[in-house]
Design an enzyme around this catalytic site. Structure first.
Site, PDB file in Angstrom:
ATOM      1  N   ARG A 119       0.821  -1.109   0.013  1.00  0.00           N
ATOM      2  CA  ARG A 119       0.105  -0.036  -0.006  1.00  0.00           C
ATOM      3  C   ARG A 119       0.724   1.186   0.035  1.00  0.00           C
ATOM      4  O   ARG A 119       2.101   1.211   0.550  1.00  0.00           O
ATOM      5  CB  ARG A 119      -0.813  -0.098   1.225  1.00  0.00           C
ATOM      6  CG  ARG A 119      -1.965  -0.941   1.318  1.00  0.00           C
ATOM      7  CD  ARG A 119      -2.978  -0.884   2.293  1.00  0.00           C
ATOM      8  NE  ARG A 119      -2.220  -0.921   3.671  1.00  0.00           N
ATOM      9  CZ  ARG A 119      -1.912   0.177   4.358  1.00  0.00           C
ATOM     10  NH1 ARG A 119      -2.186   1.253   4.014  1.00  0.00           N
ATOM     11  NH2 ARG A 119      -1.358  -0.018   5.674  1.00  0.00           N
TER      12      ARG A 119
ATOM     13  N   LYS B 168      -8.738  -2.536  -0.267  1.00  0.00           N
ATOM     14  CA  LYS B 168      -8.871  -1.590   0.916  1.00  0.00           C
ATOM     15  C   LYS B 168      -9.486  -0.426   0.420  1.00  0.00           C
ATOM     16  O   LYS B 168     -10.172   0.333   1.750  1.00  0.00           O
ATOM     17  CB  LYS B 168      -7.393  -1.170   1.627  1.00  0.00           C
ATOM     18  CG  LYS B 168      -6.500  -2.346   1.978  1.00  0.00           C
ATOM     19  CD  LYS B 168      -7.363  -3.127   3.158  1.00  0.00           C
ATOM     20  CE  LYS B 168      -6.452  -4.218   3.790  1.00  0.00           C
ATOM     21  NZ  LYS B 168      -7.296  -4.785   4.825  1.00  0.00           N
TER      22      LYS B 168
ATOM     23  N   HIS C 125     -11.374  -4.777  11.091  1.00  0.00           N
ATOM     24  CA  HIS C 125     -10.089  -5.453  10.337  1.00  0.00           C
ATOM     25  C   HIS C 125      -9.682  -6.677  11.286  1.00  0.00           C
ATOM     26  O   HIS C 125      -8.640  -6.535  12.171  1.00  0.00           O
ATOM     27  CB  HIS C 125      -8.948  -4.284  10.308  1.00  0.00           C
ATOM     28  CG  HIS C 125      -7.836  -4.900   9.479  1.00  0.00           C
ATOM     29  ND1 HIS C 125      -6.530  -4.576   9.871  1.00  0.00           N
ATOM     30  CD2 HIS C 125      -7.836  -5.391   8.349  1.00  0.00           C
ATOM     31  CE1 HIS C 125      -5.666  -5.073   9.120  1.00  0.00           C
ATOM     32  NE2 HIS C 125      -6.306  -5.516   8.069  1.00  0.00           N
TER      33      HIS C 125
ATOM     34  N   SER D  80      -1.615  -6.282   8.995  1.00  0.00           N
ATOM     35  CA  SER D  80      -0.898  -7.208   8.123  1.00  0.00           C
ATOM     36  C   SER D  80       0.417  -7.713   8.462  1.00  0.00           C
ATOM     37  O   SER D  80       1.209  -6.820   9.016  1.00  0.00           O
ATOM     38  CB  SER D  80      -0.705  -6.321   6.555  1.00  0.00           C
ATOM     39  OG  SER D  80       0.071  -7.578   5.787  1.00  0.00           O
TER      40      SER D  80
ATOM     41  N   LYS E 287      -3.266 -12.939  11.360  1.00  0.00           N
ATOM     42  CA  LYS E 287      -4.873 -13.205  11.219  1.00  0.00           C
ATOM     43  C   LYS E 287      -4.998 -14.247  10.067  1.00  0.00           C
ATOM     44  O   LYS E 287      -6.030 -15.128  10.382  1.00  0.00           O
ATOM     45  CB  LYS E 287      -5.428 -11.738  10.499  1.00  0.00           C
ATOM     46  CG  LYS E 287      -5.296 -10.558  11.247  1.00  0.00           C
ATOM     47  CD  LYS E 287      -6.465  -9.689  11.084  1.00  0.00           C
ATOM     48  CE  LYS E 287      -6.360  -9.172   9.376  1.00  0.00           C
ATOM     49  NZ  LYS E 287      -4.873  -8.843   9.144  1.00  0.00           N
ATOM     50  N   THR E 288      -4.445 -14.356   8.858  1.00  0.00           N
ATOM     51  CA  THR E 288      -4.889 -15.265   8.134  1.00  0.00           C
ATOM     52  C   THR E 288      -4.396 -16.718   8.286  1.00  0.00           C
ATOM     53  O   THR E 288      -5.175 -17.747   8.334  1.00  0.00           O
ATOM     54  CB  THR E 288      -4.429 -15.006   6.379  1.00  0.00           C
ATOM     55  OG1 THR E 288      -4.690 -13.448   6.076  1.00  0.00           O
ATOM     56  CG2 THR E 288      -4.594 -16.039   5.478  1.00  0.00           C
TER      57      THR E 288
ATOM     58  N   ASP F 193      -9.877 -11.201   6.576  1.00  0.00           N
ATOM     59  CA  ASP F 193      -9.327  -9.803   6.695  1.00  0.00           C
ATOM     60  C   ASP F 193     -10.440  -8.989   7.140  1.00  0.00           C
ATOM     61  O   ASP F 193      -9.977  -7.903   8.130  1.00  0.00           O
ATOM     62  CB  ASP F 193      -8.743  -9.282   5.488  1.00  0.00           C
ATOM     63  CG  ASP F 193      -7.764  -8.309   5.638  1.00  0.00           C
ATOM     64  OD1 ASP F 193      -7.232  -8.010   6.620  1.00  0.00           O
ATOM     65  OD2 ASP F 193      -8.187  -7.277   4.811  1.00  0.00           O
TER      66      ASP F 193
ATOM     67  N   ARG G  30       1.907 -12.240  -2.084  1.00  0.00           N
ATOM     68  CA  ARG G  30       0.600 -12.291  -1.932  1.00  0.00           C
ATOM     69  C   ARG G  30       0.017 -13.611  -2.646  1.00  0.00           C
ATOM     70  O   ARG G  30       0.392 -13.671  -3.872  1.00  0.00           O
ATOM     71  CB  ARG G  30      -0.127 -11.029  -2.129  1.00  0.00           C
ATOM     72  CG  ARG G  30       0.056  -9.788  -1.086  1.00  0.00           C
ATOM     73  CD  ARG G  30      -0.386 -10.192   0.383  1.00  0.00           C
ATOM     74  NE  ARG G  30      -0.129  -8.975   1.221  1.00  0.00           N
ATOM     75  CZ  ARG G  30      -0.757  -8.918   2.427  1.00  0.00           C
ATOM     76  NH1 ARG G  30      -1.848  -9.597   2.726  1.00  0.00           N
ATOM     77  NH2 ARG G  30      -0.440  -7.821   3.362  1.00  0.00           N
TER      78      ARG G  30
END
Length: 537
Positions: free
Chosen positions: A65, A207, A226, A243, A247-248, A262, A327
């Protein structure tokens, strides 16, 4: 993978491209399926295929980002409720109009344009219809993976509430356009438009839409989050974190069904996924540690970003020469162990994930509701290499609500909603450090994934209910003294440091960082939440 497959526009589109000020001279592809989009992407040189037939795309110098290039148009209306500052930066309507004109002209002159319609939100009661208009087939395929796909009937009558005009090949001119660089990501809330230019990084697309949802839902009493989420017969769990904090990884659990990885909404009825897919970090991915995610990287329909291939055409997930932020995007259907409707009941556990580079926070702590509110508003973690431009090693940061770049309203709005829902549902709250102990970054390795999983599973399964906890005198939360499958020696971070005085000094530095960061919220928090602040010893 599912979704409509068409190349011509709907027979009588409710929202034609002219409604967005567009009149493309090139061929327009409407709502193609992933197979056609991947084929066109390869034909046009937008990507290549791995030996397993998976699309691989690279994004150039923008591999994450670009927060300094993201703006919200400051004009009367919904923008009145934006919490302006370093994160939510304003831009004038006149600058937006100039760049909107350039973006429209660029898309009108593109030799091919791809339209992809979808929903943001799995719950039909709260979902938002969205559209992407882009010059790249692979970005349309990304949209197909990441948002809730339409059936053919829905595609015929789709009326987008928000539309992204996406022109990655268009560079802005900072001197004449009023931007910080050639990249621009601009949200016009009341106009139902987002314009993106100068960056091929696909994460900007999702996003932008999530930021809009995060602004809209609180007005209706819903909490946008989030976070990732999973569930089983004992109840659902939420995993907050920036990130790179896990989380994933941690929500992909063979014993629990995935809801999403996410972004979610929390209504009175429960939680629902914003997405129709997952966007997993792949650096150092191994089949042993993350089998479900690894399997998706060999499934046709998945898109790999900035992954380097071995000589035999297979991905080299340990190669970060392009970026640490490699990714993979794949549809939720790629995960067998999931809820079929991407929804679940009210959470019984709320987990905050942090990557502590200082080596001070315990691998797992139990929080009171007041401490949960404090840590939610603090959002402490380390920015992990690759997630933003210029980040090459972990840097301590505070990102309110564990997602400040995507939360347009004042943090207290989200914190109040979270606190009320935690109390209403009597949810347990946990803080998990997926970063370092034993001296912190540079002095040790990150905590092993298997230890983190063992701690997490024990917390969610109730196996820690009868374990002795001790209070951390500096931070106030309580820490387990033992957990099956985890060395007792790592549970109390101070015990892992050879130099105890150095630990105390480092811990005091981190405590002071918490205190100074929270001063900005002191006038909107209860005394109980303020009392949850750490103490320098």
């Amino acid at each position: 993978m599912v979704g409509p497959t068409m190349s011509a526009p709907p027979s009588n589109p409710s929202t034609p491209l002219s409604s967005h000020g567009l009149d493309p001279s090139g061929k327009v592809h409407w709502n193609l399926g992933w197979e056609q989009l991947h084929s066109i992407a390869v034909e046009r040189g937008e990507g290549t295929l791995t030996t397993h037939g998976v699309l691989l795309a690279t994004t150039g110098d923008r591999t994450g980002r670009s927060p300094n290039d993201r703006f919200i148009v400051k004009e009367p209306g919904m923008a009145d409720d934006v919490w302006w500052g370093d994160v939510n930066k304003s831009i004038s309507p006149s600058i937006f109009e100039k760049l909107l004109k350039k973006t429209r002209e660029h898309l009108d002159n593109a030799n091919q344009v791809f339209v992809k319609d979808a929903f943001c939100g799995a719950d039909p009661r709260y979902r938002m219809p969205v559209r992407l208009v882009t010059e790249k087939a692979w970005h349309a395929a990304f949209m197909h993976n990441m948002f809730v796909r339409l059936n053919p009937e829905e595609a015929e009558s789709h009326e987008p509430q928000y539309t992204i005009l996406h022109a990655p090949e268009l560079q802005a001119s900072p001197s004449s356009d009023g931007t910080n660089s050639g990249v621009f990501v601009i949200l016009a809330l009341d106009r139902g438009l987002v314009i993106i230019g100068g960056t091929h990084y696909a994460g900007e697309i999702k996003k932008a839409i999530f930021t809009i949802m995060n602004h809209i839902l609180p007005a209706d009493g819903l909490l946008p989050m989030h976070c990732s989420a999973n569930t089983n017969e004992d109840g659902s769990a939420l995993f907050f974190g920036l990130s790179g904090t896990g989380k994933t990884t941690l929500s992909a659990d063979p014993k629990r069904a995935l809801v999403g990885d996410d972004e979610h909404g929390w209504s009175d009825e429960g939680v629902f996924n914003f997405e129709g897919g997952c966007y997993a970090k792949l650096i150092n991915l191994s089949e042993e540690d993350e089998p479900a995610i690894f399997a998706t990287t060999r499934m046709k329909g998945t898109i790999l970003e900035n992954v380097v291939l071995n000589a035999d055409g297979t991905p080299d997930f340990d190669n970060g020469s392009l970026t640490q932020n490699t990714r993979g995007s794949y549809s939720i259907e790629s995960i067998d162990n999931r809820t079929m409707d991407s929804m679940a009941g009210n959470p019984k556990n709320v987990v905050f994930l942090t990557c502590d580079a200082f080596g001070v926070l315990p691998p797992l702590s139990r929080l009171t509701p007041e401490q949960a509110a404090y840590h939610f508003m603090s959002g402490y973690t380390a920015k992990v290499a690759g997630t933003e431009m210029g980040i090459t090693e972990p840097q301590a940061t505070f990102s309110t609500c564990f997602g400040a770049p995507f939360m347009p309203r004042h943090p207290s709005v989200y914190a109040d909603l979270l606190s009320s829902k935690i109390r209403k549902n009597n949810a347990k709250c946990w803080l998990i450090n997926t970063g370092w102990v034993a001296g912190g970054y540079g002095a040790s390795s990150r905590i092993k994934i298997r230890w983190t999983r063992a701690l997490l599973n024990s917390a969610l399964d109730g196996d820690l209910d009868d374990v002795v906890f001790v209070e951390d005198e500096r931070f106030g939360f309580t820490v387990p003294t033992t957990c099956e499958g985890v060395p007792d020696s790592i549970l109390q971070p101070r015990d892992t440091w050879h130099d105890k005085k150095k630990y105390d000094g480092t811990a005091n530095v981190l405590a002071q960082m918490f205190i100074e960061n929270f001063e900005q919220y002191s006038d909107v928090c209860s005394q109980e939440v303020l009392n949850a602040a750490p103490k320098k010893l």
